[in-house]
Design a protein around this motif. Sequence first.
Motif, short mmCIF file in Angstrom:
data_model
loop_
_atom_site.label_atom_id
_atom_site.label_comp_id
_atom_site.label_asym_id
_atom_site.label_seq_id
_atom_site.Cartn_x
_atom_site.Cartn_y
_atom_site.Cartn_z
N GLY A 103 45.35 33.23 42.15
CA GLY A 103 44.19 33.97 41.67
C GLY A 103 44.48 34.68 40.36
O GLY A 103 43.68 34.65 39.42
N TYR A 104 45.64 35.32 40.30
CA TYR A 104 46.03 36.01 39.06
C TYR A 104 46.18 35.02 37.91
O TYR A 104 45.70 35.27 36.79
N TYR A 105 46.81 33.87 38.17
CA TYR A 105 47.02 32.89 37.11
C TYR A 105 45.69 32.31 36.60
O TYR A 105 45.49 32.16 35.39
N VAL A 106 44.80 32.00 37.56
CA VAL A 106 43.51 31.43 37.16
C VAL A 106 42.68 32.44 36.39
O VAL A 106 42.05 32.11 35.37
N ARG A 107 42.66 33.70 36.86
CA ARG A 107 41.88 34.72 36.17
C ARG A 107 42.43 35.03 34.79
O ARG A 107 41.70 35.39 33.87
N TYR A 109 44.64 32.86 32.83
CA TYR A 109 44.87 31.76 31.90
C TYR A 109 43.82 30.64 31.98
O TYR A 109 43.69 29.87 31.03
N VAL A 110 43.10 30.51 33.11
CA VAL A 110 42.16 29.39 33.26
C VAL A 110 40.72 29.86 33.04
O VAL A 110 40.02 29.43 32.12
#
Length: 309
Positions: A103-107, A109-110
């Motif tokens: 969730g942190y990565y998607v919010r 960087y994605v």
Amino acid sequence: MADLFCLSKEIEFRQEYFYRNSLAEENRQKENHAAINIQSWFRACKVRACISHLHKKAVIIQKIWRGFRARSRFRQMVKAAYFIMKMNFYDEMAVRIQQRWRGYYVRKYVHSFYARKNYLENITMKNEQVRKDLDELEELQRRERKRLEMVKEQKAKVYQAHRLHHLVSTKQRPGVFNSPFRRGPHEMELLLRQVKYLAPTRLTSRDRAFQLGTPGPAAPNFPETLESPRIKRTHSQHSSRPTLPPIVSKKPQSSLREPGEVWEQPLHCPKLSLRLQTSYTLLQDVQNNLRQSAQLQCIYTAHLCQQDS
């Protein structure tokens, strides 16, 4: 004598001996059977006691062994359950960690949260604008339908006025739509005053659908003005209704009337001769009758009020 006596004693002794031996033999067999019975019973008691003792010892051994096996199996089950529970806990914690990290990565960087928020806000504003435009379009369509209905009603009234133009009021006598009991003239009377009288002409199959202002499905498309539907238009005026062809007849039907008038004679209103069938004082008679009925009604109402009081 003594020898005979001794011999007889010896014979008696032998008989006594034989008799006693026979009795002893008989008793010996009974005693033997009794001893055998006693020995068999005693031995049976010993064997049963030994078997009972062995059976009790075997039950104790089986109980101890089965308890040991059950406890060892239960320990294995507890260990397996504890291992499964521990693995499930570890899997759940790993999934939670992976969820947080993904969730942190998607919010970050994605998908940007603020960009998605702006996108949703723009969609909401666009939806509101589309709804507003649709409401305005629906309102315009409703007004257009209402205008077309009003135009259609006005055309029907104009056509009916042309057909009933002979009922217009004159200086000598009021018309049907100009009642003296009204404060102002009827709208049909005003319409009859605006239109002009037209000579009757031959109707086509399309125009025959109009009967006293009730246009049929094939009714002509009249404009919004108060002009007659039978007036010929110039080429500059736009109209989808074709002009009527002239009436041609080889043999004239009368020297004073035109063929068109003779052809339209059955379509004239039968109420044209109504004034000739009634008296000249019909209007005054009707007014007097109405006044008398009103006076009688007032008298009757006053009488009822007196009775109630």
